[in-house]
Design a protein around this motif. Structure first.
Motif, mmCIF file in Angstrom:
data_model
loop_
_atom_site.group_PDB
_atom_site.id
_atom_site.type_symbol
_atom_site.label_atom_id
_atom_site.label_comp_id
_atom_site.label_asym_id
_atom_site.label_seq_id
_atom_site.Cartn_x
_atom_site.Cartn_y
_atom_site.Cartn_z
ATOM 1 N N VAL A 105 -0.421 5.097 66.077
ATOM 2 C CA VAL A 105 -0.623 5.091 64.622
ATOM 3 C C VAL A 105 -0.610 3.661 64.081
ATOM 4 N N GLY A 106 -0.732 2.698 64.970
ATOM 5 C CA GLY A 106 -0.859 1.311 64.516
ATOM 6 C C GLY A 106 0.448 0.553 64.416
ATOM 7 N N LEU A 107 1.504 1.081 65.079
ATOM 8 C CA LEU A 107 2.793 0.383 65.082
ATOM 9 C C LEU A 107 3.154 -0.019 66.518
ATOM 10 N N PRO A 108 2.716 -1.185 66.976
ATOM 11 C CA PRO A 108 3.083 -1.573 68.339
ATOM 12 C C PRO A 108 4.604 -1.687 68.454
ATOM 13 N N ALA A 109 5.155 -1.263 69.603
ATOM 14 C CA ALA A 109 6.609 -1.266 69.760
ATOM 15 C C ALA A 109 6.976 -1.748 71.152
ATOM 16 N N ARG A 110 8.220 -2.196 71.299
ATOM 17 C CA ARG A 110 8.729 -2.522 72.627
ATOM 18 C C ARG A 110 10.079 -1.827 72.789
ATOM 19 N N VAL A 111 10.460 -1.581 74.047
ATOM 20 C CA VAL A 111 11.707 -0.873 74.319
ATOM 21 C C VAL A 111 12.754 -1.874 74.781
ATOM 22 N N ASN A 112 13.938 -1.782 74.199
ATOM 23 C CA ASN A 112 15.033 -2.677 74.554
ATOM 24 C C ASN A 112 16.203 -1.841 75.069
ATOM 25 N N VAL A 113 16.500 -1.969 76.361
ATOM 26 C CA VAL A 113 17.633 -1.245 76.934
ATOM 27 C C VAL A 113 18.836 -2.183 76.940
ATOM 28 N N ALA A 114 19.906 -1.806 76.232
ATOM 29 C CA ALA A 114 21.072 -2.688 76.148
ATOM 30 C C ALA A 114 22.314 -1.963 76.620
ATOM 31 N N GLU A 115 23.224 -2.733 77.176
ATOM 32 C CA GLU A 115 24.500 -2.188 77.617
ATOM 33 C C GLU A 115 25.377 -1.924 76.387
ATOM 34 N N ALA A 116 25.441 -2.916 75.515
ATOM 35 C CA ALA A 116 26.313 -2.821 74.350
ATOM 36 C C ALA A 116 25.463 -2.719 73.102
#
Lengths: 525, 300
Positions: free
Chosen positions: A394-405
């Motif tokens: 839908v036109g919203l580029p995203a990235r995934v951030n995997v964090a411990e805390a």
């Protein structure tokens, strides 16, 4: 070398094989006692965590082991139901609550259950709080549970709570952990356990090997009659694959408690005829939380765009393998009438694209934050990838951030969307709203949710004091419609909790708060 | 000796810092169990109770002084003393590691001797290929295969530590195979190197049988290397126990460490890391000592 013929061809390999066999045989011979390690004649179950927490814990054992019982419990619809209290009356507009106790109940040490014993338990809780627990922390939420308690006393065999301000639903708030009752003799002067737990439940704790197993024996004096199994052993098996292996090998007759089976394991186990998988709705809901204190999602049009872009059906049906249902109202259907049935999940990528076009596409990709500790329990890495694809479409580029805390990341404001699961163990919506979304809620402020709504604050305050069930329901429906429009958090999916027994055992039931009724288990005929 | 102590002091500081500086608030993690969000007040109270509100250096000193007295603090999860908890689980891990070493050493010695005797024979080559293959498969996969074939399929042995004596077999085989591969590689290389030494050639020239040459002279000359290798393998076994103990629900120190990490139980993680580091340093020092006893040349 010259004398190669000194060794017979293949002798080495034969020797290796012989040694290996000999070692195994020797080890097997050590096992002469056979199945001594397995409790003979007992029902053996496994759980992902230790359901006994020990003397330093405010409860000692989890409610599910049936060692202690509460005054009030919850039924399948999360409504308060009688346990040690058979009934309750409200007076003074919710400032005074009187609980009538079940008669003929004795603690496992033989002493009778009295109103004085109940009072001693409540006073102990107030004295030792805040106190962390492996199951249900006694923290400042004590006030959310008991309200502004001015006194608790025994009066003519009944227990009377008096409050400074009205609490509309005290029984629901006290349900289960907040109203555990054990014999006062079980506690020392400081409120710590003097020995083992002394409750009124169908089972008593016979032995406990921390992190390994707990052994229960039927309580001969139980008011509700003798359970079918005289002895139950509950093993702790933290690894999901090891649990299913033990089940398949016939070492355990069932798996129970939160996360007993991973979503991906359910179909395969259920397909085997020798097991019965019981799936019950749970208090756990997967939510998306927005950082609306900055950047793209301060714009409500983009929060709406995300809401419309997500294919909840695909997430619940495929990624969560049908162990969840698509989310819409903030309160899941297990809240019964309090959940607003008028809200439905809408998947409309075209309209989402229009909203993104109108609001303007963000300068960079938005970040989807997940916690690495939760990825072991749910397929969050996969869900985040699907969300990413839905948003990009839908036109919203995203990235995934995997964090411990994730807490630190959120407090630094370094996220746009956070995916996580939350539950309400006592089924009280006020508990959830007040802690997460009220304008002054620590969670809201510290984690940069940026949600400020006077109307929301007013509505939940009114609901907390509402006298009638209809009024309360109406107020919570209004709260949910408000949240569906404001979207500080959106419910993605309501999670089931699957548990399983071999078909040789029947009677497995589980409440939405993961409580399994061990006394209801019986051998299949 | 001084060097070892210095190493240990640095290790203790690193252990403490790395685990303490890991992001996230343990007080909140503890209170959040069950999926419920705690209030800021109760987080603050618990931080005070756990001493997390003190300066880091003061926390470290307090911890180090405790450790020197054998006190590793109390678990953040259930407040039980960490030292007692670890101690209660040490026998299970030692028993597993001990059986695993037997399983590792036996085949490794036999196959490497055989390979030294007849390097080109079919069985030597097969044994080598098997060893290389086994070394390439992670213990986790070996364990799952053993569980599904032996425990679930044939129901010959338990899937995990259920208290019965035969329960040790599958985890020990899983753990031992990983050691076999390492040991075999090192031992075979050593024996091959020794076989090229002049005195071995002399022995052969004097008419000694190949078997006697390898068994008596070459093995002895290769022993220091093998002992060092065994030391390395033993530390590997102790570290590998983390995976294997989790997979087989084996109630040892490794399983404790994994659940402590999952629950962010920092005192337990710190104690585990420090003890493993200490164990590694000691085992390697001991291996060095044994190697020097076996080889007079290094004693100078």
């Amino acid at each position: 070398m010259r004398a190669r013929g000194g060794a017979r061809p293949g002798a080495g390999a034969v020797a290796v094989a012989a040694l290996g066999t000999a070692l195994l045989a020797a080890l097997a011979a050590c096992g002469g006692q056979g199945d001594a390690g397995r409790a003979a004649g007992a029902l053996v179950l496994a759980a992902p965590r230790d359901l006994v927490a020990g003397p330093e814990d405010p409860y000692f054992t989890h409610r599910t082991l049936g060692v202690w019982e509460p005054l009030v419990t919850l039924d399948g619809g999360m409504r308060p139901a009688p346990a040690l209290a058979t009934g309750w009356e409200r007076s003074g507009g919710g400032r005074r609550w009187t609980f009538t106790l079940r008669t003929g109940v004795r603690f496992s040490d033989g002493t009778p259950l009295t109103a004085e014993a109940v009072v001693a338990n409540v006073e102990r809780f107030r004295r030792i709080a805040p106190r962390p627990s492996a199951f249900f922390s006694l923290d400042a939420g004590m006030e959310a549970a008991y309200g502004k308690l001015t006194g608790v006393r025994a009066e003519g065999g009944k227990v009377v709570f008096t409050l400074a301000e009205p609490v509309a639903d005290l029984p629901a708030r006290l349900a289960d952990f907040y109203s555990m009752i054990q014999a006062p003799s079980a506690f020392g002067a400081g409120g710590e356990f003097a020995g083992g737990p002394v409750g009124t439940g169908p089972y008593t704790l016979v032995s406990w090997s921390k992190g390994r197993q707990a052994e229960l024996a039927a309580n001969p004096g139980y008011w509700g009659g003798r359970p079918a199994f005289d002895r139950i052993v509950v093993k702790t098996v933290p690894d999901a694959n090891a649990r299913v292996a033990a089940l398949r090998a016939g070492e355990v007759a069932g798996l129970m408690d939160k996360g007993a089976l991973l979503p991906g394991q359910v179909a395969a186990v259920a397909a085997e005829g020798r097991f019965r998988v019981t799936r019950t709705p749970s208090v756990l809901t997967h939510y998306l939380t927005f950082n609306a204190s900055r950047g793209p999602f301060a714009d409500p049009r983009l929060r709406e765009a995300v809401d419309l872009a997500i294919d909840r059906r695909a997430i619940a049906g495929t990624l969560l393998a049908g162990t969840a249902t698509p989310g819409a109202p903030f309160l899941s259907p297990i809240f019964g009438a309090l959940s607003d049935p008028g809200l439905r999940p809408v998947h409309d990528p075209a309209r989402a694209r229009g909203l993104v076009a109108a609001a303007g596409r963000p300068a960079g990709p938005v970040s989807i934050l997940i916690s690495s500790s939760e990825t072991g329990q749910f397929p969050y890495a996969d869900i985040a990838e699907v969300l990413r694809a839905d948003l990009r479409a839908v036109g919203l580029p995203a990235r995934v951030n995997v964090a411990e805390a994730t807490k630190a990341v959120m407090e630094a404001g370094d996220y746009d969307i956070f995916l996580s699961a939350y539950s309400v163990p006592n089924g009280d919506p006020d508990y959830l709203f007040r802690r997460f979304l009220r304008s002054d809620a620590a969670w809201n402020r510290e984690r940069n949710l940026g949600y400020r709504s006077e109307e929301f604050d007013r509505l939940i305050d009114r609901a907390a004091a509402a006298a009638g069930a209809d009024e309360r329901r109406e107020l919570y429906h209004r709260v949910q419609r408000l949240l569906a429009a404001d979207r500080p958090m959106i419910p993605l999916a309501y999670q089931d909790n699957p548990v399983v027994t071999s078909s040789a055992v029947r009677g497995l039931t589980q409440s939405p708060a993961y409580l399994v009724d061990l006394a209801g288990l019986a051998p299949a005929r | 000796m001084t060097r070892t102590l210095l190493v240990l002091l640095v290790l203790s500081a690193l252990t403490f810092l790395l685990t303490s500086l890991a992001p996230g608030d343990p007080a909140e993690e503890i209170l959040r169990r069950g999926g419920v969000q705690p209030t800021a007040e109760s987080v603050a109270v618990l931080r005070g109770e756990l001493g997390l509100d003190r300066p880091l250096f003061s926390q470290y000193l307090h911890w180090l002084l405790g450790v020197l007295r054998g006190d590793f603090g109390r678990s953040h999860v259930d407040r039980a003393p960490v030292a007692a908890e670890i101690l209660s689980r040490v026998p299970a891990t030692l028993w597993l590691a001990g059986v695993a070493s037997l399983i590792a050493v036996g085949p490794a010695v036999l196959v490497s001797v055989r390979a030294a005797l007849r390097p080109r024979a079919l069985d030597s080559r097969i044994a080598r290929a098997v060893a290389v293959t086994v070394a390439a498969v992670p213990p986790y996969v070996v364990g799952i295969l053993l569980i599904s074939l032996v425990a679930v399929g044939a129901r010959a042995l338990p899937t995990g530590g259920d208290g019965s004596p035969e329960a040790v077999i599958l985890p020990a085989v899983t753990l031992g195979l990983a050691g076999t591969a390492t040991l075999l590689r090192l031992l075979r290389a050593d024996l091959a190197a020794v076989a090229r030494l002049p005195f071995v050639k002399l022995a052969v020239a004097k008419g000694l049988t190949a078997r006697r040459t390898v068994m008596v002279h070459a093995l002895r000359a290769a022993a220091p290397g093998a002992i060092t290798a065994a030391g390395i393998v033993l530390t590997e076994l102790l570290a590998g126990a983390v995976v294997v103990e989790t997979l087989f629900a084996w109630p040892g120190v490794g399983q404790l460490a994994v659940s402590a990490i999952r629950q962010r139980d920092i005192p337990t993680v710190q104690a585990y890391v420090l003890l493993v580091a200490l164990g590694t340093v000691l085992v390697l020092a001991l291996a060095e000592l044994c190697a020097s006893l076996a080889d007079p040349r290094t004693r100078r």
